[in-house]
Design a protein around this motif. Structure first.
Motif, PDB file in Angstrom:
ATOM      1  N   GLY A  72      37.232  51.083  26.956  1.00 30.85           N
ATOM      2  CA  GLY A  72      37.384  49.631  27.057  1.00 30.85           C
ATOM      3  C   GLY A  72      38.707  49.317  27.722  1.00 30.85           C
ATOM      4  O   GLY A  72      39.707  49.065  27.055  1.00 30.85           O
ATOM      5  N   THR A  73      38.740  49.336  29.061  1.00 27.30           N
ATOM      6  CA  THR A  73      40.025  49.256  29.765  1.00 27.30           C
ATOM      7  C   THR A  73      40.415  47.841  30.153  1.00 27.30           C
ATOM      8  O   THR A  73      41.595  47.563  30.365  1.00 27.30           O
ATOM      9  N   GLY A  74      39.451  46.911  30.273  1.00 25.74           N
ATOM     10  CA  GLY A  74      39.788  45.554  30.692  1.00 25.74           C
ATOM     11  C   GLY A  74      40.546  45.570  32.003  1.00 25.74           C
ATOM     12  O   GLY A  74      40.176  46.267  32.952  1.00 25.74           O
ATOM     13  N   GLY A  75      41.656  44.827  32.064  1.00 22.10           N
ATOM     14  CA  GLY A  75      42.467  44.780  33.273  1.00 22.10           C
ATOM     15  C   GLY A  75      43.276  46.037  33.534  1.00 22.10           C
ATOM     16  O   GLY A  75      43.992  46.100  34.535  1.00 22.10           O
ATOM     17  N   GLY A  76      43.185  47.019  32.647  1.00 21.62           N
ATOM     18  CA  GLY A  76      43.881  48.286  32.846  1.00 21.62           C
ATOM     19  C   GLY A  76      45.339  48.273  32.450  1.00 21.62           C
ATOM     20  O   GLY A  76      46.076  49.216  32.768  1.00 21.62           O
ATOM     21  N   CYS A  77      45.776  47.239  31.726  1.00 23.68           N
ATOM     22  CA  CYS A  77      47.196  47.121  31.382  1.00 23.68           C
ATOM     23  C   CYS A  77      47.686  48.300  30.542  1.00 23.68           C
ATOM     24  O   CYS A  77      48.780  48.834  30.778  1.00 23.68           O
ATOM     25  N   LEU A  78      46.883  48.731  29.569  1.00 21.27           N
ATOM     26  CA  LEU A  78      47.291  49.844  28.721  1.00 21.27           C
ATOM     27  C   LEU A  78      47.344  51.139  29.528  1.00 21.27           C
ATOM     28  O   LEU A  78      48.261  51.956  29.353  1.00 21.27           O
ATOM     29  N   LEU A  79      46.397  51.334  30.431  1.00 20.26           N
ATOM     30  CA  LEU A  79      46.417  52.519  31.284  1.00 20.26           C
ATOM     31  C   LEU A  79      47.669  52.543  32.154  1.00 20.26           C
ATOM     32  O   LEU A  79      48.313  53.591  32.315  1.00 20.26           O
ATOM     33  N   THR A  80      48.018  51.389  32.717  1.00 15.86           N
ATOM     34  CA  THR A  80      49.215  51.291  33.552  1.00 15.86           C
ATOM     35  C   THR A  80      50.465  51.647  32.758  1.00 15.86           C
ATOM     36  O   THR A  80      51.339  52.384  33.234  1.00 15.86           O
ATOM     37  N   THR A  81      50.559  51.140  31.524  1.00 24.15           N
ATOM     38  CA  THR A  81      51.715  51.417  30.677  1.00 24.15           C
ATOM     39  C   THR A  81      51.782  52.886  30.288  1.00 24.15           C
ATOM     40  O   THR A  81      52.846  53.510  30.351  1.00 24.15           O
ATOM     41  N   LEU A  82      50.657  53.437  29.876  1.00 21.96           N
ATOM     42  CA  LEU A  82      50.634  54.849  29.485  1.00 21.96           C
ATOM     43  C   LEU A  82      51.027  55.746  30.654  1.00 21.96           C
ATOM     44  O   LEU A  82      51.752  56.735  30.482  1.00 21.96           O
ATOM     45  N   HIS A  83      50.566  55.408  31.841  1.00 21.52           N
ATOM     46  CA  HIS A  83      50.931  56.199  33.016  1.00 21.52           C
ATOM     47  C   HIS A  83      52.421  56.063  33.321  1.00 21.52           C
ATOM     48  O   HIS A  83      53.083  57.039  33.709  1.00 21.52           O
ATOM     49  N   HIS A  84      52.961  54.874  33.142  1.00 20.47           N
ATOM     50  CA  HIS A  84      54.398  54.647  33.343  1.00 20.47           C
ATOM     51  C   HIS A  84      55.222  55.466  32.349  1.00 20.47           C
ATOM     52  O   HIS A  84      56.250  56.063  32.717  1.00 20.47           O
ATOM     53  N   MET A  85      54.777  55.514  31.102  1.00 22.05           N
ATOM     54  CA  MET A  85      55.512  56.224  30.065  1.00 22.05           C
ATOM     55  C   MET A  85      55.313  57.728  30.120  1.00 22.05           C
ATOM     56  O   MET A  85      56.214  58.500  29.791  1.00 22.05           O
ATOM     57  N   LEU A  86      54.095  58.143  30.512  1.00 23.33           N
ATOM     58  CA  LEU A  86      53.723  59.563  30.501  1.00 23.33           C
ATOM     59  C   LEU A  86      53.134  59.936  31.861  1.00 23.33           C
ATOM     60  O   LEU A  86      51.930  60.152  31.991  1.00 23.33           O
ATOM     61  N   GLU A 222      62.948  59.997  14.004  1.00 23.87           N
ATOM     62  CA  GLU A 222      63.836  58.952  14.522  1.00 23.87           C
ATOM     63  C   GLU A 222      64.103  59.112  16.008  1.00 23.87           C
ATOM     64  O   GLU A 222      64.072  58.127  16.764  1.00 23.87           O
ATOM     65  N   GLU A 223      64.338  60.321  16.454  1.00 23.36           N
ATOM     66  CA  GLU A 223      64.644  60.541  17.863  1.00 23.36           C
ATOM     67  C   GLU A 223      63.448  60.196  18.744  1.00 23.36           C
ATOM     68  O   GLU A 223      63.601  59.602  19.811  1.00 23.36           O
ATOM     69  N   LYS A 224      62.261  60.567  18.277  1.00 28.08           N
ATOM     70  CA  LYS A 224      61.063  60.253  19.047  1.00 28.08           C
ATOM     71  C   LYS A 224      60.818  58.746  19.087  1.00 28.08           C
ATOM     72  O   LYS A 224      60.371  58.200  20.099  1.00 28.08           O
ATOM     73  N   LEU A 225      61.101  58.058  17.983  1.00 30.11           N
ATOM     74  CA  LEU A 225      60.970  56.607  17.933  1.00 30.11           C
ATOM     75  C   LEU A 225      61.844  55.951  19.005  1.00 30.11           C
ATOM     76  O   LEU A 225      61.401  55.041  19.712  1.00 30.11           O
ATOM     77  N   LYS A 226      63.066  56.427  19.139  1.00 28.91           N
ATOM     78  CA  LYS A 226      63.977  55.879  20.151  1.00 28.91           C
ATOM     79  C   LYS A 226      63.449  56.150  21.559  1.00 28.91           C
ATOM     80  O   LYS A 226      63.492  55.283  22.435  1.00 28.91           O
ATOM     81  N   GLN A 227      62.937  57.359  21.785  1.00 28.34           N
ATOM     82  CA  GLN A 227      62.446  57.729  23.110  1.00 28.34           C
ATOM     83  C   GLN A 227      61.230  56.899  23.514  1.00 28.34           C
ATOM     84  O   GLN A 227      61.161  56.390  24.636  1.00 28.34           O
ATOM     85  N   VAL A 228      60.285  56.756  22.601  1.00 23.58           N
ATOM     86  CA  VAL A 228      59.070  56.005  22.912  1.00 23.58           C
ATOM     87  C   VAL A 228      59.382  54.529  23.098  1.00 23.58           C
ATOM     88  O   VAL A 228      58.868  53.881  24.022  1.00 23.58           O
ATOM     89  N   SER A 229      60.241  53.976  22.252  1.00 17.21           N
ATOM     90  CA  SER A 229      60.622  52.566  22.372  1.00 17.21           C
ATOM     91  C   SER A 229      61.316  52.305  23.700  1.00 17.21           C
ATOM     92  O   SER A 229      61.047  51.300  24.376  1.00 17.21           O
ATOM     93  N   SER A 230      62.197  53.219  24.093  1.00 15.76           N
ATOM     94  CA  SER A 230      62.903  53.070  25.365  1.00 15.76           C
ATOM     95  C   SER A 230      61.941  53.100  26.541  1.00 15.76           C
ATOM     96  O   SER A 230      62.025  52.270  27.459  1.00 15.76           O
ATOM     97  N   ALA A 231      60.997  54.030  26.514  1.00 18.97           N
ATOM     98  CA  ALA A 231      60.022  54.144  27.603  1.00 18.97           C
ATOM     99  C   ALA A 231      59.097  52.937  27.652  1.00 18.97           C
ATOM    100  O   ALA A 231      58.694  52.488  28.733  1.00 18.97           O
ATOM    101  N   ALA A 232      58.753  52.378  26.466  1.00 21.40           N
ATOM    102  CA  ALA A 232      57.847  51.234  26.402  1.00 21.40           C
ATOM    103  C   ALA A 232      58.523  49.932  26.817  1.00 21.40           C
ATOM    104  O   ALA A 232      57.856  48.985  27.251  1.00 21.40           O
ATOM    105  N   GLY A 233      59.841  49.863  26.667  1.00 20.56           N
ATOM    106  CA  GLY A 233      60.572  48.652  27.023  1.00 20.56           C
ATOM    107  C   GLY A 233      60.721  47.667  25.880  1.00 20.56           C
ATOM    108  O   GLY A 233      61.140  46.523  26.093  1.00 20.56           O
ATOM    109  N   PHE A 234      60.413  48.075  24.660  1.00 19.55           N
ATOM    110  CA  PHE A 234      60.571  47.236  23.468  1.00 19.55           C
ATOM    111  C   PHE A 234      60.641  48.136  22.247  1.00 19.55           C
ATOM    112  O   PHE A 234      60.211  49.293  22.284  1.00 19.55           O
TER     113      PHE A 234
END
Length: 247
Positions: A72-86, A222-234
């Motif tokens: 269920g990709t819709g406009g693909g926003c989640l795919l775009t974000t996941l590709h940006h992060m990973l 904790e370290e992974k939380l910081k990394q994922v939050s930084s990559a996500a932008g929030f």
């Protein structure tokens, strides 16, 4: 969706109208209703706008995926974000409506590269037809114009998802809050998975995370939380505080 948003595209398929709206700042996908199916910042397409999609990213604290399946990709926003992060992760999208997929590329900046593949067809049938079980993360967000695709609520869908995940995989399910956590759904999840969490996103949705991992294994570092939050932008702390064990 802002009242100032103007329709820049409308097309139809066998399931009804598909609209693209634009307010100069954000772009929206709608299926002929007032509900936003997708929302994207035009100049920062990787920065997720919907609360429930942001909450879905909690799954990246639970597993470091090399392969993700989004149903269920819709406009693909989640795919775009996941590709940006990973950027090295293989992402398999599954979208029921071919026209929706076309618009994701045309209006919502869905990247065209070898890391993102898109299958057009029914999500549940895709799970049944796929032989391999090498995906680390399945994200199910199957919605139609009139609400959730009922297949996503079924025991068969949960079991099929379990079979397609690898031994350390996680299933993530998005639901509207008006769909109660039915006993049969909980029983099926508990029968299949070792760890089950739920997050009330605060935006009208709740998200379930079900993992095929040892129940005593810590999922939040904790370290992974910081990394994922930084990559996500929030910061993911807002959603992490809302995460509870589903019993």
């Amino acid at each position: 969706m802002k009242a100032s948003a103007k329709e820049i595209h409308r097309s139809y398929d066998e399931l009804g109208p598909i609209q693209v709206m634009d307010d100069g700042h954000k772009r929206y996908l709608a299926f002929g209703t007032d509900d936003e199916q997708s929302c994207q910042l035009i100049h920062q397409p990787h920065l997720l706008q919907h609360e429930y999609t942001r909450a879905i990213l909690l799954a990246l604290l639970m597993v470091t995926p090399k392969h993700i399946t989004v149903i269920g990709t819709g406009g693909g926003c989640l795919l775009t974000t996941l590709h940006h992060m990973l950027p090295d992760c293989q992402i398999q999208g599954v979208e029921l409506r071919r026209e929706v997929a076309r618009l994701a590329y045309k209006y919502f900046q869905l990247p065209k590269n070898d890391q993102i593949k898109l299958h057009i067809g029914d999500g549940f049938q895709y799970l049944l037809d796929t032989d391999s079980n090498n995906t680390d993360l399945i994200i199910a967000d199957m919605y139609l114009a009139d609400g959730i695709d009922q297949q996503q609520l079924s025991q068969q869908f949960i079991e099929a998802s379990y079979e397609k995940l690898n031994q350390n995989g996680w299933l993530v399910l998005n639901y509207w809050l008006d769909h109660k956590v039915e006993a049969q759904l909980v029983a099926t999840l508990q029968q299949c998975f070792d760890q089950i969490y739920m997050c009330d996103t605060g935006g009208g949705n709740w998200v379930i995370y079900a993992g095929k991992v040892d129940i005593n294994e810590p999922i939040i570092q904790e370290e992974k939380l910081k990394q994922v939050s930084s990559a996500a932008g929030f910061s993911l702390n807002h959603f992490l505080r809302r995460l509870v064990v589903l019993t």
